[in-house]
Scaffold this motif. Structure first.
Motif, mmCIF file in Angstrom:
data_model
loop_
_atom_site.group_PDB
_atom_site.id
_atom_site.type_symbol
_atom_site.label_atom_id
_atom_site.label_comp_id
_atom_site.label_asym_id
_atom_site.label_seq_id
_atom_site.Cartn_x
_atom_site.Cartn_y
_atom_site.Cartn_z
ATOM 1 N N LEU A 1 42.607 -27.925 14.106
ATOM 2 C CA LEU A 1 41.925 -27.038 14.170
ATOM 3 C C LEU A 1 42.225 -25.956 13.191
ATOM 4 O O LEU A 1 41.468 -25.302 12.457
ATOM 5 N N ALA A 2 43.474 -25.855 12.788
ATOM 6 C CA ALA A 2 43.810 -25.062 11.466
ATOM 7 C C ALA A 2 43.073 -25.575 10.177
ATOM 8 O O ALA A 2 42.405 -24.645 9.307
ATOM 9 N N GLU B 1 48.827 -19.217 15.004
ATOM 10 C CA GLU B 1 49.790 -20.102 15.750
ATOM 11 C C GLU B 1 49.413 -21.495 15.303
ATOM 12 O O GLU B 1 50.360 -22.518 14.928
ATOM 13 N N ALA B 2 48.026 -21.803 15.205
ATOM 14 C CA ALA B 2 47.653 -23.239 14.609
ATOM 15 C C ALA B 2 48.215 -23.353 13.130
ATOM 16 O O ALA B 2 48.639 -24.607 12.951
ATOM 17 N N ARG B 3 48.136 -22.491 12.343
ATOM 18 C CA ARG B 3 48.542 -22.754 11.151
ATOM 19 C C ARG B 3 49.959 -22.921 11.074
ATOM 20 O O ARG B 3 50.559 -23.560 10.105
ATOM 21 N N LEU B 4 50.811 -22.163 11.972
ATOM 22 C CA LEU B 4 52.216 -22.314 11.907
ATOM 23 C C LEU B 4 52.619 -23.651 12.278
ATOM 24 O O LEU B 4 53.466 -24.152 11.491
ATOM 25 N N ILE B 5 52.044 -24.146 13.115
ATOM 26 C CA ILE B 5 52.325 -25.552 13.735
ATOM 27 C C ILE B 5 52.061 -26.356 12.716
ATOM 28 O O ILE B 5 52.790 -27.658 12.245
ATOM 29 N N ARG B 6 50.901 -26.309 12.043
ATOM 30 C CA ARG B 6 50.431 -27.365 11.039
ATOM 31 C C ARG B 6 51.489 -27.436 9.829
ATOM 32 O O ARG B 6 51.751 -28.317 9.250
ATOM 33 N N ASP B 7 51.793 -25.958 9.272
ATOM 34 C CA ASP B 7 52.656 -25.976 8.105
ATOM 35 C C ASP B 7 54.107 -26.446 8.460
ATOM 36 O O ASP B 7 54.844 -27.046 7.647
ATOM 37 N N THR C 1 58.155 -26.303 27.543
ATOM 38 C CA THR C 1 57.195 -25.381 27.628
ATOM 39 C C THR C 1 56.372 -24.837 26.468
ATOM 40 O O THR C 1 57.105 -25.325 25.188
ATOM 41 N N ARG C 2 55.405 -24.569 26.284
ATOM 42 C CA ARG C 2 54.507 -23.840 25.143
ATOM 43 C C ARG C 2 55.551 -22.732 24.594
ATOM 44 O O ARG C 2 55.466 -22.724 23.408
ATOM 45 N N ALA C 3 56.060 -21.982 25.287
ATOM 46 C CA ALA C 3 56.999 -20.797 24.717
ATOM 47 C C ALA C 3 58.079 -21.466 23.931
ATOM 48 O O ALA C 3 58.335 -20.835 22.958
ATOM 49 N N ALA C 4 58.735 -22.637 24.376
ATOM 50 C CA ALA C 4 59.936 -22.952 23.632
ATOM 51 C C ALA C 4 59.502 -23.687 22.320
ATOM 52 O O ALA C 4 59.939 -23.323 21.178
ATOM 53 N N LEU C 5 58.386 -24.303 22.390
ATOM 54 C CA LEU C 5 57.790 -25.257 21.300
ATOM 55 C C LEU C 5 57.355 -24.063 20.159
ATOM 56 O O LEU C 5 57.421 -24.097 18.911
ATOM 57 N N ARG C 6 56.747 -22.890 20.653
ATOM 58 C CA ARG C 6 56.163 -21.732 19.821
ATOM 59 C C ARG C 6 57.442 -21.277 19.322
ATOM 60 O O ARG C 6 57.272 -20.850 17.758
ATOM 61 N N LYS C 7 58.632 -20.817 19.928
ATOM 62 C CA LYS C 7 59.662 -20.204 19.149
ATOM 63 C C LYS C 7 60.389 -21.259 18.205
ATOM 64 O O LYS C 7 60.586 -20.747 17.254
ATOM 65 N N MET C 8 60.494 -22.628 18.444
ATOM 66 C CA MET C 8 60.860 -23.431 17.401
ATOM 67 C C MET C 8 59.816 -23.354 16.211
ATOM 68 O O MET C 8 60.255 -23.282 14.950
ATOM 69 N N VAL C 9 58.534 -23.472 16.377
ATOM 70 C CA VAL C 9 57.835 -23.475 15.295
ATOM 71 C C VAL C 9 57.934 -22.350 14.342
ATOM 72 O O VAL C 9 57.981 -22.125 13.183
ATOM 73 N N THR C 10 57.935 -20.897 15.154
ATOM 74 C CA THR C 10 57.988 -19.667 14.746
ATOM 75 C C THR C 10 59.256 -19.587 13.841
ATOM 76 O O THR C 10 59.280 -19.036 12.662
ATOM 77 N N ASP C 11 60.580 -19.973 14.444
ATOM 78 C CA ASP C 11 61.919 -20.066 13.672
ATOM 79 C C ASP C 11 61.744 -20.777 12.316
ATOM 80 O O ASP C 11 62.304 -20.478 11.260
#
Length: 247
Positions: free
Chosen positions: A76-77, A119-125, A149-159
């Protein structure tokens, strides 16, 4: 649980055969549905003190659904950035007075929010710079017996993004219209991402479980540190809400 494998297989097939952004969105929605079904199954099994194998199977299904959902978000990104580059989607800060801008689709027109694109760009990058990051994150939680969970995956990608793990893509692939966030924007995105993740998790069922866990944790080794961390987080939350009142 009997429908889960079929949902996950369908989401995977839809994503693999997707040719348009709309089809990618459909695959993402199907993966999200599979994730929600697996999550409910895991919680139901936990509530019924079911056999560990059933809970583990539900968690594995959650992880598989999240992996497909993350892959759909990466697609999507790319689709969104390409559409912006072609002028089919409005750019941030576009000239809203022009005829072209009035006739160009916005993020809302596509049924998306800006935070979803971010969020999509963060995951892609993050995945492009560290291939396999998503799957490793999910498998790590499974190995520790924790719910993926989505929250745990989001945190890892954000970090990963905050550590600067962004791909150095060639000029031909880089979106010339994408402007990385400033430190101030990144800080605000961290705040909103943290609270959005907590709001997503804080269902009545989870809060009830947490309160029960609080009673059991009173004699735990790090109880006082946990209480202090929650108090400090609550104070920060109060301060942030005051910003809105001061606007």
């Amino acid at each position: 649980m009997q429908d889960l494998p079929g949902l996950i297989e369908r989401a995977s097939t839809m994503l693999a055969s997707a040719k348009t952004a709309a089809e990618v969105l459909e695959a993402r929605e199907m993966a999200g549905l599979a994730y929600d079904v697996a999550k409910r199954a895991a919680r139901l099994h936990n509530a019924k003190t079911a056999h560990d194998d059933l809970v583990a199977a539900a968690h594995r299904a959650q992880a598989d659904a999240l992996e497909i959902e993350a892959a759909a978000k990466r697609r999507l990104a790319d689709e969104y950035d390409a559409a912006q580059a072609r002028g089919e989607v409005k750019r941030n800060g576009g000239d809203r007075s022009s005829v072209e801008d009035h006739n160009t689709a916005s993020t809302a027109d596509l049924g998306l929010r800006r935070d979803q694109i971010h969020e999509a760009r963060l995951i892609r990058d993050a995945e492009a710079n560290d291939p396999g990051l998503v799957r490793r994150t999910l498998d790590d939680r499974l190995e520790r017996g924790e719910e993926p969970t989505r929250a745990a995956l989001r945190k890892m990608v954000t970090d990963a993004a905050e550590r600067g793990l962004r791909p150095q893509r060639s000029a031909g692939r880089r979106n010339p219209l994408h402007v990385p966030p400033t430190p101030e924007q990144a800080a605000w995105q961290h705040v909103t991402g943290t609270f959005r993740a907590f709001a997503e998790w804080a269902s009545p069922e989870n809060l009830t479980l947490a309160r029960q866990g609080l009673r059991e944790a009173c004699d735990a080794r790090f109880y006082e540190l946990d209480v202090r961390a929650i108090a400090e987080g609550s104070a920060a939350f109060t301060k942030i809400t005051e910003w809105f009142d001061a606007q």
